[in-house]
Write a protein that holds these residues in place. Structure first.
Motif, PDB file in Angstrom:
ATOM      1  N   PHE A 115      24.155  95.877  39.809  1.00 56.49           N
ATOM      2  CA  PHE A 115      25.523  95.048  40.316  1.00 56.49           C
ATOM      3  C   PHE A 115      26.001  93.805  39.560  1.00 56.49           C
ATOM      4  O   PHE A 115      26.914  93.709  39.144  1.00 56.49           O
ATOM      5  N   GLY A 116      24.765  92.935  39.398  1.00 60.65           N
ATOM      6  CA  GLY A 116      25.249  91.598  39.046  1.00 60.65           C
ATOM      7  C   GLY A 116      25.521  91.718  37.566  1.00 60.65           C
ATOM      8  O   GLY A 116      26.638  90.943  37.063  1.00 60.65           O
ATOM      9  N   ILE A 117      24.708  92.570  36.802  1.00 58.98           N
ATOM     10  CA  ILE A 117      25.456  92.957  35.267  1.00 58.98           C
ATOM     11  C   ILE A 117      26.610  93.402  35.021  1.00 58.98           C
ATOM     12  O   ILE A 117      27.636  92.803  34.289  1.00 58.98           O
ATOM     13  N   TYR A 136      36.883  85.247  37.068  1.00 65.05           N
ATOM     14  CA  TYR A 136      37.259  84.775  38.315  1.00 65.05           C
ATOM     15  C   TYR A 136      37.288  83.291  38.318  1.00 65.05           C
ATOM     16  O   TYR A 136      38.284  82.636  38.856  1.00 65.05           O
ATOM     17  N   PHE A 137      36.168  82.545  37.805  1.00 60.83           N
ATOM     18  CA  PHE A 137      36.240  81.155  37.615  1.00 60.83           C
ATOM     19  C   PHE A 137      37.426  80.768  36.898  1.00 60.83           C
ATOM     20  O   PHE A 137      38.126  79.671  37.293  1.00 60.83           O
ATOM     21  N   TRP A 138      37.771  81.276  35.749  1.00 62.86           N
ATOM     22  CA  TRP A 138      39.150  81.010  34.990  1.00 62.86           C
ATOM     23  C   TRP A 138      40.193  81.092  35.866  1.00 62.86           C
ATOM     24  O   TRP A 138      41.136  80.148  35.798  1.00 62.86           O
ATOM     25  N   LEU A 139      40.433  82.053  36.532  1.00 58.04           N
ATOM     26  CA  LEU A 139      41.660  82.361  37.299  1.00 58.04           C
ATOM     27  C   LEU A 139      41.635  81.461  38.516  1.00 58.04           C
ATOM     28  O   LEU A 139      42.767  80.821  38.827  1.00 58.04           O
ATOM     29  N   SER A 140      40.664  81.021  39.156  1.00 62.23           N
ATOM     30  CA  SER A 140      40.632  80.004  39.924  1.00 62.23           C
ATOM     31  C   SER A 140      41.234  78.508  39.422  1.00 62.23           C
ATOM     32  O   SER A 140      41.745  77.714  40.249  1.00 62.23           O
ATOM     33  N   LEU A 141      40.647  78.249  38.364  1.00 60.35           N
ATOM     34  CA  LEU A 141      41.230  77.151  37.541  1.00 60.35           C
ATOM     35  C   LEU A 141      42.478  77.047  37.529  1.00 60.35           C
ATOM     36  O   LEU A 141      43.450  76.302  37.653  1.00 60.35           O
ATOM     37  N   LYS A 142      43.233  78.265  36.956  1.00 62.76           N
ATOM     38  CA  LYS A 142      44.529  78.390  36.837  1.00 62.76           C
ATOM     39  C   LYS A 142      45.349  78.347  37.969  1.00 62.76           C
ATOM     40  O   LYS A 142      46.513  77.693  38.303  1.00 62.76           O
ATOM     41  N   ILE A 192      33.053  87.949  37.108  1.00 63.66           N
ATOM     42  CA  ILE A 192      32.632  86.527  37.830  1.00 63.66           C
ATOM     43  C   ILE A 192      33.142  85.332  36.787  1.00 63.66           C
ATOM     44  O   ILE A 192      33.691  84.170  37.153  1.00 63.66           O
ATOM     45  N   VAL A 193      32.830  85.349  35.571  1.00 57.30           N
ATOM     46  CA  VAL A 193      33.346  84.602  34.719  1.00 57.30           C
ATOM     47  C   VAL A 193      34.910  84.309  34.466  1.00 57.30           C
ATOM     48  O   VAL A 193      35.271  83.272  34.578  1.00 57.30           O
ATOM     49  N   GLU A 252      37.706  97.244  33.375  1.00 59.06           N
ATOM     50  CA  GLU A 252      38.625  97.480  34.370  1.00 59.06           C
ATOM     51  C   GLU A 252      38.372  96.743  35.713  1.00 59.06           C
ATOM     52  O   GLU A 252      39.077  96.263  36.509  1.00 59.06           O
ATOM     53  N   ILE A 253      37.050  96.228  35.862  1.00 58.45           N
ATOM     54  CA  ILE A 253      36.776  95.041  36.898  1.00 58.45           C
ATOM     55  C   ILE A 253      37.567  93.945  36.873  1.00 58.45           C
ATOM     56  O   ILE A 253      38.166  93.249  37.519  1.00 58.45           O
ATOM     57  N   VAL A 254      37.571  93.337  35.416  1.00 59.69           N
ATOM     58  CA  VAL A 254      38.228  92.172  35.103  1.00 59.69           C
ATOM     59  C   VAL A 254      39.709  92.526  35.303  1.00 59.69           C
ATOM     60  O   VAL A 254      40.508  91.543  35.760  1.00 59.69           O
ATOM     61  N   SER A 255      40.270  93.605  34.880  1.00 63.98           N
ATOM     62  CA  SER A 255      41.737  94.069  35.133  1.00 63.98           C
ATOM     63  C   SER A 255      42.131  93.919  36.616  1.00 63.98           C
ATOM     64  O   SER A 255      43.141  93.439  37.193  1.00 63.98           O
ATOM     65  N   HIS A 256      41.018  94.326  37.643  1.00 65.32           N
ATOM     66  CA  HIS A 256      41.175  94.347  38.761  1.00 65.32           C
ATOM     67  C   HIS A 256      41.482  93.053  39.157  1.00 65.32           C
ATOM     68  O   HIS A 256      42.255  92.770  40.369  1.00 65.32           O
ATOM     69  N   TRP A 257      40.678  91.846  38.953  1.00 66.59           N
ATOM     70  CA  TRP A 257      40.909  90.671  39.273  1.00 66.59           C
ATOM     71  C   TRP A 257      42.162  90.114  38.785  1.00 66.59           C
ATOM     72  O   TRP A 257      42.847  88.937  39.358  1.00 66.59           O
TER      73      TRP A 257
END
Length: 326
Positions: free
Chosen positions: A3-5, A14-20, A11-12, A285-290
């Motif tokens: 799951f983590g991989i 998500y942190f960028w989106l949080s900063l934005k 995850i990376v 697709e998971i990145v697109s999901h976020w």
């Protein structure tokens, strides 16, 4: 893949989106009517209550503490009959979801699970899907962008081998040996007839051995219109996955479905878990999901929906962790 991989690129991102967004909790505005936007800590029962009754499985909320007599009175008052589905009001990934076939099993579940839980009618329909819907607040209409088919864990007999042998020979079933050997204890020594399909688990969850398949080929205009109609009747809902059952593909496309759960932004477009699906395509697709979650949340923010504060988010996180660590 672990799951983590699979989740690492997201995850990376998500942190960028949080900063934005200037908030680690921007996702909470993706579905304003669902606690935490549906990432975790949301009440399944409250979500179901927002869906029109004709589309949803009948459910009641059992609030702890409760006696055995009170439990049975509530089940009878609701007109529910066995078999039933018991599941935590706060939970994920099939945690403590059980098919209950008798009063004794119901009482045992109640004794062993100390948090609020749902009692839900058993939907005895042959097809189960996860249908992921999105609608951006600035747009009039939404769409379905992912459909996951679910094939329940089963073995096929050859007229020679016992159920136990068939389970041990099938990779997906072997991983579930502890649970399956307890559930089917009385039938483990039974020889299964040639070509007989023996269904081991009828709960459509990946963690319980269900095979997820990519059914995106079913997406068309009729399906989009049907789920747009359903979704627009749910206040404050923009993004999430309907877990449902239906009789036929035609019924699915026409919106003649029975919804068992609606998961918000914490759900995934689960078609990516079809065996053989490209790792890199799944990660994309998971990145697109976020990206979808972010775009919806930012638009809702502009429309006056605030992100949760750290204090509010921690409150739901603690409730969620307490429940799943029961």
């Amino acid at each position: 893949w672990p799951f983590g991989i699979v989740q690492l690129p997201a995850i990376v991102y998500y942190f960028w989106l949080s900063l934005k967004a200037r908030s680690f909790f921007f996702f909470t505005a993706s579905n304003p009517s669902i606690e935490m936007g549906g990432l975790f800590g949301e009440s399944k029962f409250r979500i179901l209550k927002n869906i029109p009754k004709r589309y949803v499985a009948q459910s009641i909320l059992i609030q702890r503490p409760i006696t055995d007599i009170e439990l049975w009175q509530q089940i009878e008052s609701a007109g529910l009959q066995f078999p039933l589905i018991f599941k935590p009001d706060l939970g994920e990934r099939g945690y403590q979801v059980k098919k209950i076939n008798s009063k004794e099993e119901a009482i045992t579940y109640c004794k062993n699970f100390r948090f609020n839980f749902l009692v839900q009618e058993w939907i005895n329909l042959p097809l189960e899907f996860g249908v992921f819907y999105r609608r951006f607040p600035q747009q009039a209409n939404g769409e379905v962008f992912s459909i996951t088919g679910k094939e329940f864990l089963s073995v096929t007999g050859d007229g020679k081998k016992t159920l136990a042998q068939l389970i041990q020979e099938k990779d997906r079933a072997k991983l579930q040996w502890k649970k399956l050997s307890e559930r089917w204890q009385e039938k483990l020594d039974k020889v299964i007839n040639a070509d007989e399909k023996f269904v081991l688990n009828t709960i459509g969850n990946h963690s319980l051995g269900t095979l997820f398949t990519n059914c995106n080929h079913l997406i068309d205009e009729e399906l989009n219109q049907s789920f747009d109609t359903i979704s627009k009747q749910i206040p404050g809902f923009y993004y999430g996955r309907f877990d449902l059952r239906c009789q036929t593909i035609e019924d699915l496309k026409a919106g003649r479905v029975m919804i068992m759960e609606l998961n918000g932004c914490g759900a995934e477009p689960a078609h990516i878990y079809q065996p053989g699906y490209s790792f890199f395509k799944a990660a994309f697709e998971i990145v697109s999901h976020w990206k979808n979650i972010y775009d919806i949340a930012i638009q809702n923010k502009k429309n006056g929906i605030d992100f949760y504060t750290k204090k509010e988010a921690l409150h739901y996180y603690r409730k969620f962790k307490e429940a799943v660590n029961n």
